[in-house]
Motif scaffolding. Structure first.
Motif, PDB file in Angstrom:
ATOM      1  N   ARG A 117       2.238  -2.689 -12.965  1.00  0.00           N
ATOM      2  CA  ARG A 117       1.827  -3.924 -12.280  1.00  0.00           C
ATOM      3  C   ARG A 117       2.894  -4.330 -11.286  1.00  0.00           C
ATOM      4  NH1 ARG A 117      -3.232  -6.514 -13.825  1.00  0.00           N
ATOM      5  NH2 ARG A 117      -3.940  -5.166 -15.472  1.00  0.00           N
ATOM      6  N   PRO A 118       2.580  -4.845 -10.100  1.00  0.00           N
ATOM      7  CA  PRO A 118       1.236  -4.839  -9.540  1.00  0.00           C
ATOM      8  C   PRO A 118       0.799  -3.413  -9.226  1.00  0.00           C
ATOM      9  CG  PRO A 118       2.810  -5.484  -7.870  1.00  0.00           C
ATOM     10  CD  PRO A 118       3.586  -5.324  -9.141  1.00  0.00           C
ATOM     11  N   TRP A 119      -0.523  -3.228  -9.059  1.00  0.00           N
ATOM     12  CA  TRP A 119      -1.070  -1.884  -8.818  1.00  0.00           C
ATOM     13  C   TRP A 119      -2.229  -1.990  -7.843  1.00  0.00           C
ATOM     14  CZ3 TRP A 119       0.847   2.551 -11.193  1.00  0.00           C
ATOM     15  CH2 TRP A 119       0.125   3.730 -10.966  1.00  0.00           C
ATOM     16  N   THR A 120      -2.236  -1.122  -6.882  1.00  0.00           N
ATOM     17  CA  THR A 120      -3.372  -1.099  -5.954  1.00  0.00           C
ATOM     18  C   THR A 120      -3.957   0.310  -5.896  1.00  0.00           C
ATOM     19  OG1 THR A 120      -1.920  -0.658  -4.080  1.00  0.00           O
ATOM     20  CG2 THR A 120      -2.490  -2.973  -4.476  1.00  0.00           C
ATOM     21  N   VAL A 121      -5.228   0.363  -5.578  1.00  0.00           N
ATOM     22  CA  VAL A 121      -5.899   1.658  -5.357  1.00  0.00           C
ATOM     23  C   VAL A 121      -6.553   1.585  -3.980  1.00  0.00           C
ATOM     24  CG1 VAL A 121      -7.671   3.265  -6.141  1.00  0.00           C
ATOM     25  CG2 VAL A 121      -6.330   1.970  -7.826  1.00  0.00           C
ATOM     26  N   SER A 122      -6.168   2.494  -3.123  1.00  0.00           N
ATOM     27  CA  SER A 122      -6.707   2.522  -1.772  1.00  0.00           C
ATOM     28  C   SER A 122      -7.922   3.443  -1.700  1.00  0.00           C
ATOM     29  CB  SER A 122      -5.613   3.003  -0.811  1.00  0.00           C
ATOM     30  OG  SER A 122      -6.167   3.210   0.459  1.00  0.00           O
ATOM     31  N   VAL A 123      -9.030   2.904  -1.199  1.00  0.00           N
ATOM     32  CA  VAL A 123     -10.232   3.717  -0.985  1.00  0.00           C
ATOM     33  C   VAL A 123     -10.375   3.861   0.529  1.00  0.00           C
ATOM     34  CG1 VAL A 123     -12.700   3.956  -1.427  1.00  0.00           C
ATOM     35  CG2 VAL A 123     -11.236   2.773  -3.086  1.00  0.00           C
ATOM     36  N   GLU A 124     -10.265   5.079   1.022  1.00  0.00           N
ATOM     37  CA  GLU A 124     -10.081   5.249   2.468  1.00  0.00           C
ATOM     38  C   GLU A 124     -10.707   6.558   2.956  1.00  0.00           C
ATOM     39  OE1 GLU A 124      -5.769   5.154   1.783  1.00  0.00           O
ATOM     40  OE2 GLU A 124      -5.684   7.226   2.514  1.00  0.00           O
ATOM     41  N   LYS A 139     -10.932   0.015   1.719  1.00  0.00           N
ATOM     42  CA  LYS A 139     -10.418  -1.191   1.055  1.00  0.00           C
ATOM     43  C   LYS A 139      -9.250  -0.814   0.152  1.00  0.00           C
ATOM     44  CE  LYS A 139     -12.051  -4.888  -2.014  1.00  0.00           C
ATOM     45  NZ  LYS A 139     -11.734  -6.149  -1.404  1.00  0.00           N
ATOM     46  N   VAL A 140      -8.249  -1.693   0.116  1.00  0.00           N
ATOM     47  CA  VAL A 140      -7.163  -1.529  -0.851  1.00  0.00           C
ATOM     48  C   VAL A 140      -7.432  -2.536  -1.966  1.00  0.00           C
ATOM     49  CG1 VAL A 140      -4.677  -1.633  -1.260  1.00  0.00           C
ATOM     50  CG2 VAL A 140      -5.553  -0.799   0.944  1.00  0.00           C
ATOM     51  N   TYR A 141      -7.804  -2.015  -3.116  1.00  0.00           N
ATOM     52  CA  TYR A 141      -8.147  -2.891  -4.241  1.00  0.00           C
ATOM     53  C   TYR A 141      -6.901  -3.269  -5.020  1.00  0.00           C
ATOM     54  CZ  TYR A 141     -13.142  -1.773  -4.003  1.00  0.00           C
ATOM     55  OH  TYR A 141     -14.441  -1.656  -3.613  1.00  0.00           O
ATOM     56  N   ASP A 142      -6.784  -4.534  -5.327  1.00  0.00           N
ATOM     57  CA  ASP A 142      -5.846  -4.921  -6.366  1.00  0.00           C
ATOM     58  C   ASP A 142      -6.473  -4.499  -7.696  1.00  0.00           C
ATOM     59  OD1 ASP A 142      -3.508  -6.476  -7.357  1.00  0.00           O
ATOM     60  OD2 ASP A 142      -5.139  -7.550  -8.370  1.00  0.00           O
ATOM     61  N   LEU A 143      -5.646  -4.078  -8.641  1.00  0.00           N
ATOM     62  CA  LEU A 143      -6.194  -3.538  -9.893  1.00  0.00           C
ATOM     63  C   LEU A 143      -7.188  -4.490 -10.553  1.00  0.00           C
ATOM     64  CD1 LEU A 143      -6.117  -1.247 -12.016  1.00  0.00           C
ATOM     65  CD2 LEU A 143      -4.378  -2.592 -13.199  1.00  0.00           C
ATOM     66  N   VAL A 161     -13.212  12.842   2.433  1.00  0.00           N
ATOM     67  CA  VAL A 161     -12.795  13.800   3.457  1.00  0.00           C
ATOM     68  C   VAL A 161     -13.923  14.796   3.723  1.00  0.00           C
ATOM     69  CG1 VAL A 161     -10.322  13.611   2.914  1.00  0.00           C
ATOM     70  CG2 VAL A 161     -11.733  15.268   1.669  1.00  0.00           C
ATOM     71  N   GLU A 162     -13.744  15.552   4.783  1.00  0.00           N
ATOM     72  CA  GLU A 162     -14.779  16.508   5.168  1.00  0.00           C
ATOM     73  C   GLU A 162     -14.567  17.867   4.504  1.00  0.00           C
ATOM     74  OE1 GLU A 162     -15.284  16.599   9.346  1.00  0.00           O
ATOM     75  OE2 GLU A 162     -17.125  17.790   9.241  1.00  0.00           O
ATOM     76  N   ARG A 163     -13.300  18.252   4.349  1.00  0.00           N
ATOM     77  CA  ARG A 163     -12.996  19.588   3.820  1.00  0.00           C
ATOM     78  C   ARG A 163     -12.486  19.529   2.396  1.00  0.00           C
ATOM     79  NH1 ARG A 163     -12.695  23.358   7.868  1.00  0.00           N
ATOM     80  NH2 ARG A 163     -12.948  22.451   9.924  1.00  0.00           N
TER      81      ARG A 163
END
Ligand code: MTE
Length: 324
Positions: free
Chosen positions: A110-117, A124-128, A254-256
């Motif tokens: 903590r704190p922790w983020t997960v980036s969805v990109e 979006k960068v999610y807060d946990l 991603v594409e590949r």
């Protein structure tokens, strides 16, 4: 893991620790006094007290005996909490399963983020805490099969990865999903020299969207402990355990076909798909049977780890012995 090494040693006779050491020897050309190492390891196993760790909530960790009956698959008991949390692969912290529970306690979660990109309309960068509330947390009891030949039944807490992916709105050219584990030394991760970091994994987008692909944040109803991939990890019950990447910080469309850690280390041993397949012997290891932790003897390994009805159609027309 099954490790490539000088061809004179039979993998069936190699312990996990020895396998690891042999791999490092192979990769670095270093020499180690094997008997000294093995003896030291044995002493440590005998002398080290098994740490019983509190869960993050401070509650006493449940065990399978005390746990209600629903913690199990039909005809299969859930693996005791103590085993699930003290027999771990988390190479960033340690290279033998018994010390991960101790060495990983330093992980700052903590704190922790997960980036969805990547190729998405809504990066979006999610807060946990926000991420954990995206969908109801469900008890999901799945078989967990490691390519090393052991297995468990684990009552995870989590929801489908698709909940995150569909909110991100993948673009038309997104074909794969790449995952990355935390790699930040400030979070007290020793980062052993076992592999190249960060630990990375990948799935085809349709695999990632499958409801069985789970983002897990707990076990037996308790928050994940560091050794199991706190605070959030992937669980892919039809694939060998190494695909279930721990302590995730990045999810990128991603594409590949993205790289995966064990494939980078040993391309001929660890394929991208890595579906549990008893008919396909990895070059160094037969996969027809497994040892369920806590049981004597061996069980037959099932195709797709027993989840064929759910996932086989994802691979229709593919030769799974070729695309391993
Ligand atoms: N994820 C990271 N980041 N690092 C690892 O070393 N090991 C993998 C997988 N995820 C690993 C990882 C392997 S080899 C297995 S078998 C499972 O995690 C083990 O999960 P468990 O310790 O919760 O049983």
């Amino acid at each position: 893991m099954v490790i490539k090494k000088a061809g004179d040693i039979k993998s069936s006779e190699i312990t996990d620790r020895k396998t690891y050491l042999n791999r490092r020897q192979f990769m670095r050309g270093a020499t180690l006094a094997g008997s000294v190492v093995a003896t030291g390891f044995l002493y440590r196993q005998l002398l080290a007290p098994e740490p019983v760790l509190p869960t993050p909530t401070g509650k006493v960790a449940p065990d399978a005996q005390a746990a209600p009956k629903q913690w199990g698959l039909p005809g299969e008991e859930a693996t005791p909490y103590q085993d699930i949390t003290h027999y771990n692969n988390f190479y960033e912290f340690a290279t033998d399963k018994y010390s991960v529970a101790r060495t990983s306690q330093s992980l700052v979660t903590r704190p922790w983020t997960v980036s969805v990109e990547g190729l998405v309309n809504n990066p979006k960068v999610y807060d946990l805490d926000e991420l954990l509330k995206l969908a109801p947390q469900e008890d999901r009891i799945y078989r967990h099969r490691c390519v090393e030949g052991w297995s468990m039944v684990i009552p995870w807490l989590g929801f489908s990865l698709s909940e995150v992916l569909k909110r991100a709105e993948p673009q038309g050219n997104a074909r794969f999903v790449a995952f990355e584990t935390v790699n930040d030394k400030k979070r007290n991760i020793p980062l052993t020299d076992a592999l190249d970091w960060p630990y990375v994994e990948g799935l085809r987008l349709d695999e990632a969207m499958h409801p069985l692909a789970t983002l897990a944040s707990g076990i037996y109803g308790e928050a994940l402990l560091p050794q199991n991939g706190a605070p959030i990890r992937l669980v892919l019950p039809w694939k060998y355990g190494y695909k279930s990447i721990k302590s995730v910080v990045r999810i990128k469309l991603v594409e590949r076909m993205p790289p995966m850690t064990w494939n980078l280390a040993e391309p001929t041993l660890y394929g991208f798909y890595s579906n549990v397949n008893p008919k396909f012997a990895h070059r160094l290891r037969d996969q027809t049977a497994e040892r369920r932790i806590g049981e004597y003897g061996k069980r037959e390994t099932q195709m797709f780890n027993g989840y064929g009805d759910e996932v086989a159609q994802l691979y229709a027309g593919m030769d799974l012995n070729y695309y391993f």
